[in-house]
Design an enzyme around this catalytic site. Structure first.
Site, mmCIF file in Angstrom:
data_model
loop_
_atom_site.group_PDB
_atom_site.id
_atom_site.type_symbol
_atom_site.label_atom_id
_atom_site.label_comp_id
_atom_site.label_asym_id
_atom_site.label_seq_id
_atom_site.Cartn_x
_atom_site.Cartn_y
_atom_site.Cartn_z
ATOM 1 N N SER A 231 0.831 -1.200 0.000
ATOM 2 C CA SER A 231 0.000 0.000 0.000
ATOM 3 C C SER A 231 0.873 1.259 0.000
ATOM 4 O O SER A 231 1.796 1.356 -0.810
ATOM 5 C CB SER A 231 -0.936 -0.090 1.208
ATOM 6 O OG SER A 231 -1.961 0.816 1.138
ATOM 7 N N ASP A 325 -8.711 -5.147 -5.611
ATOM 8 C CA ASP A 325 -8.310 -4.155 -4.607
ATOM 9 C C ASP A 325 -9.311 -2.997 -4.630
ATOM 10 O O ASP A 325 -9.472 -2.331 -5.654
ATOM 11 C CB ASP A 325 -6.889 -3.660 -4.947
ATOM 12 C CG ASP A 325 -6.321 -2.725 -3.886
ATOM 13 O OD1 ASP A 325 -7.084 -2.305 -2.994
ATOM 14 O OD2 ASP A 325 -5.115 -2.422 -3.962
ATOM 15 N N HIS A 359 -7.056 -5.805 -1.167
ATOM 16 C CA HIS A 359 -5.937 -4.906 -0.871
ATOM 17 C C HIS A 359 -4.900 -5.540 0.059
ATOM 18 O O HIS A 359 -3.707 -5.454 -0.190
ATOM 19 C CB HIS A 359 -6.477 -3.623 -0.255
ATOM 20 C CG HIS A 359 -5.431 -2.559 -0.089
ATOM 21 N ND1 HIS A 359 -4.755 -2.024 -1.165
ATOM 22 C CD2 HIS A 359 -4.932 -1.942 1.013
ATOM 23 C CE1 HIS A 359 -3.884 -1.122 -0.733
ATOM 24 N NE2 HIS A 359 -3.975 -1.062 0.585
HETATM 25 C C1 LIG Z 1 -8.833 8.411 1.969
HETATM 26 C C2 LIG Z 1 -8.041 9.431 1.314
HETATM 27 C C3 LIG Z 1 -6.965 8.861 0.493
HETATM 28 C C4 LIG Z 1 -6.013 8.240 1.371
HETATM 29 C C5 LIG Z 1 -5.261 7.239 0.639
HETATM 30 C C6 LIG Z 1 -4.083 7.055 1.465
HETATM 31 C C7 LIG Z 1 -3.245 6.043 0.873
HETATM 32 C C8 LIG Z 1 -3.537 4.845 1.631
HETATM 33 C C9 LIG Z 1 -2.675 3.756 1.264
HETATM 34 C C10 LIG Z 1 -2.829 2.796 2.370
HETATM 35 O O1 LIG Z 1 -1.928 2.579 3.114
HETATM 36 S S1 LIG Z 1 -4.362 2.049 2.488
HETATM 37 C C11 LIG Z 1 -4.252 1.040 3.831
HETATM 38 C C12 LIG Z 1 -4.915 1.725 4.914
HETATM 39 N N1 LIG Z 1 -4.583 1.036 6.043
HETATM 40 C C13 LIG Z 1 -5.186 1.264 7.168
HETATM 41 O O2 LIG Z 1 -6.068 2.055 7.258
HETATM 42 C C14 LIG Z 1 -4.603 0.480 8.281
HETATM 43 C C15 LIG Z 1 -5.517 0.486 9.393
HETATM 44 N N2 LIG Z 1 -4.826 0.051 10.543
HETATM 45 C C16 LIG Z 1 -4.963 -1.172 10.989
HETATM 46 O O3 LIG Z 1 -5.635 -2.002 10.411
HETATM 47 C C17 LIG Z 1 -4.223 -1.441 12.216
HETATM 48 O O4 LIG Z 1 -3.201 -2.307 11.965
HETATM 49 C C18 LIG Z 1 -5.091 -1.970 13.357
HETATM 50 C C19 LIG Z 1 -6.368 -1.181 13.466
HETATM 51 C C20 LIG Z 1 -5.387 -3.417 13.169
HETATM 52 C C21 LIG Z 1 -4.305 -1.827 14.669
HETATM 53 O O5 LIG Z 1 -3.888 -0.561 14.821
HETATM 54 P P1 LIG Z 1 -3.264 -0.030 16.192
HETATM 55 O O6 LIG Z 1 -2.113 -0.845 16.645
HETATM 56 O O7 LIG Z 1 -3.075 1.412 15.983
HETATM 57 O O8 LIG Z 1 -4.441 -0.354 17.230
HETATM 58 P P2 LIG Z 1 -4.728 0.226 18.649
HETATM 59 O O9 LIG Z 1 -4.677 -0.886 19.600
HETATM 60 O O10 LIG Z 1 -3.878 1.432 18.938
HETATM 61 O O11 LIG Z 1 -6.236 0.699 18.494
HETATM 62 C C22 LIG Z 1 -6.563 1.783 17.672
HETATM 63 C C23 LIG Z 1 -7.970 1.591 17.155
HETATM 64 O O12 LIG Z 1 -7.960 0.478 16.236
HETATM 65 C C24 LIG Z 1 -8.921 -0.479 16.659
HETATM 66 N N3 LIG Z 1 -8.349 -1.798 16.415
HETATM 67 C C25 LIG Z 1 -7.360 -2.350 17.123
HETATM 68 N N4 LIG Z 1 -7.070 -3.558 16.638
HETATM 69 C C26 LIG Z 1 -7.897 -3.742 15.597
HETATM 70 C C27 LIG Z 1 -8.093 -4.812 14.701
HETATM 71 N N5 LIG Z 1 -7.359 -5.916 14.777
HETATM 72 N N6 LIG Z 1 -9.025 -4.691 13.747
HETATM 73 C C28 LIG Z 1 -9.769 -3.570 13.659
HETATM 74 N N7 LIG Z 1 -9.643 -2.511 14.484
HETATM 75 C C29 LIG Z 1 -8.722 -2.612 15.447
HETATM 76 C C30 LIG Z 1 -9.096 -0.252 18.132
HETATM 77 O O13 LIG Z 1 -10.362 -0.718 18.561
HETATM 78 C C31 LIG Z 1 -8.991 1.243 18.202
HETATM 79 O O14 LIG Z 1 -10.210 1.817 17.815
HETATM 80 P P3 LIG Z 1 -10.740 3.195 18.449
HETATM 81 O O15 LIG Z 1 -9.708 4.237 18.043
HETATM 82 O O16 LIG Z 1 -12.073 3.404 17.801
HETATM 83 O O17 LIG Z 1 -10.780 2.947 19.909
#
Ligand SMILES: CCCCCCCCCC(=O)SCCNC(=O)CCNC(=O)[C@H](O)C(C)(C)COP(=O)(O)OP(=O)(O)OC[C@H]1O[C@@H](n2cnc3c(N)ncnc32)[C@H](O)[C@@H]1OP(=O)(O)O
Length: 420
Positions: A231, A325, A359
């Site tokens: 990504s 993706d 993705h």
């Molecule tokens: C849109 C505009 C254009 C933008 C394009 C940009 C280019 C993008 C190119 C890319 O990179 S796209 C890929 C985008 N990737 C992401 O969005 C990655 C999202 N992050 C994850 O999936 C993290 O690895 C994950 C949430 C699984 C864990 O992150 P953290 O280690 O920061 O978790 P943390 O324990 O600090 O918890 C933070 C939040 O994540 C939630 N969380 C933790 N583990 C999770 C899990 N396993 N699955 C889902 N959510 C999870 C957790 O509940 C919490 O929610 P709240 O903030 O609402 O309290």
């Protein structure tokens, strides 16, 4: 007595297949196999499948097709790749690579969903650090990372591994790769310890510092380093390969080849971002967003000023692409990258494009994450992929990545395949 036989017995590496068999059943006995795993945040992942034992009372998942459940057909690893979380849109991630994931396997009598009689049970541990692989936290200058070193005196071919939006320090891919003879650096660049909390621009000098760290390390074999990214991490790798020296091979997993939402800087050069428009967000279903078309059009194709000048890369680039993706149009972007390379007199790059694949192309047997929170939008988005096809793609992509790095960095391949 009903016994669950696992091979390798006891434990194995997460990216290795395990052979599962059940002995001691009645001839042609119908049974249900159930797998469950709890992640480090307490989320429960489960899968089940219905089977029938053979005439001798043996059930071997390498030979018996699943008759229904979380998947059907001959899928020896289905109980792993078909795991689904009890929390909706929860992503399967491994945070502490020093501990294994424990998969509980249960054999239940019959095919009824409420079947309660447990005939046999086994716990199968799947490691993220192969025996002898060393894990060393790196806090050198500005670099925040973890280095993984295979057993033995080395030096080992080196790879830097970079993830995308969300930041933090994800180690599971680098730790698994080190099990195949590579010295790997899982590199954080934001949202980790004293690194910036947010990312508003990308400065390659930070990544150059990480590259220099690898190049000067006595256990890392020169003269060049490999790069692996997914990504936004893939686009950082493509930028590093374009601007920095001593990069021998680059793998982009669902990268775009463009500076997307943040400008990329190196010394006096700046690649402006392509930009996006939130008005192109669509609602897919159940309130989930589809962001695949939010990026602005690529006016001028491969000559667009937001494109990373990949023709400057010294080493080969492997593009791993999921045709489904939904984060962005990876297949189209890889095509444009290929056009740009050829327009500059370079060879056509290797593009491996997988149907039904989304993705998050992860290491083998990671269950598909169809949707989860996008850290840029803070909303749940669909990532694409159909579980079976996506899982096959992950297995193949992993082999292709290992082969590519072995070829261009000079490693020795070691992929275990157990037999019963
Ligand atoms: C849109 C505009 C254009 C933008 C394009 C940009 C280019 C993008 C190119 C890319 O990179 S796209 C890929 C985008 N990737 C992401 O969005 C990655 C999202 N992050 C994850 O999936 C993290 O690895 C994950 C949430 C699984 C864990 O992150 P953290 O280690 O920061 O978790 P943390 O324990 O600090 O918890 C933070 C939040 O994540 C939630 N969380 C933790 N583990 C999770 C899990 N396993 N699955 C889902 N959510 C999870 C957790 O509940 C919490 O929610 P709240 O903030 O609402 O309290």
């Amino acid at each position: 007595m009903v016994t669950v036989i696992l091979q390798p017995a006891g434990r194995c590496s997460w990216d290795e297949p395990v052979r599962i068999a059940v002995r001691g059943l009645a001839p042609r006995q119908p049974v249900t196999l159930r797998a469950s795993l709890r992640d480090e945040k307490g989320a429960l992942f489960r899968a089940h499948a219905r089977y029938q034992a053979d005439a001798g009372g043996l059930l071997d998942l390498a030979r018996a097709p699943a008759l229904g459940g979380s998947f059907t057909g001959l899928e020896p690893m289905g109980l792993l790749w078909a795991l689904e979380p009890d929390k909706p849109f929860w992503r399967f991630v491994k945070r502490d690579v020093q501990t294994p994931f424990a998969v509980e396997l249960e054999v239940l009598d019959g095919h009824k969903p409420d079947a309660r009689r447990v005939l046999g049970r086994a716990v199968h541990e799947r490691d993220f650090l192969r025996p002898g692989v060393r894990r060393e936290p790196v806090r050198a200058g500005r670099v925040r990372a973890t280095l993984f070193l295979p057993p033995g005196p080395g030096p080992f071919p080196g790879i830097i591994d970079i993830f995308g939006i969300g930041g933090g320090l994800m180690e599971y891919r680098a730790s698994l790769l080190a099990g195949h003879g590579f010295a790997t650096l899982a590199l954080a660049y934001y949202n980790f310890e004293d690194l910036p909390k947010e990312i508003d621009s990308i400065h390659l000098d930070y990544f150059e510092e990480a590259l220099c760290y690898m190049l000067q390390h006595s256990k890392v074999k020169g003269p060049g380093i490999g790069l692996l990214g997914i990504s936004l991490g893939a686009d950082i790798c493509l930028s590093m390969a374009s601007f920095l020296k001593n990069i021998s091979a680059t793998v982009s997993i669902n990268g775009s080849g463009f500076s997307g939402n943040t400008a990329i800087h190196y010394k006096q050069t700046c690649i402006p971002s392509l930009g996006y428009d939130f008005r192109r967000i669509k609602v897919a279903f159940s309130g989930l967003l589809d962001i695949v078309d939010i990026r602005n059009d690529i006016v001028g194709g491969h000559e667009n000023p937001s494109m990373i000048p990949i023709e400057k890369a010294q080493g080969p680039i492997l593009f791993i692409v999921g045709q489904d993706d939904r984060n962005w149009r990876s297949e189209l972007y890889a095509q444009i990258a290929s056009e740009r390379l050829q327009a500059h007199g370079k060879e056509k790059p290797q593009i491996i494009s997988y149907p039904g694949t989304g993705h998050y192309i992860e290491p083998p047997y990671f269950p598909l994450c169809p949707a989860s929170v996008h850290k840029f939008l803070n909303k749940s988005v669909i990532w694409g992929g159909e579980p079976r096809a996506h899982s096959k793609a992950q297995e193949d992509a992993w082999k292709q990545i290992l082969t590519f790095f072995c070829k261009h960095l000079g490693g020795t391949q070691n992929i275990a395949s157990p037999k019963l």
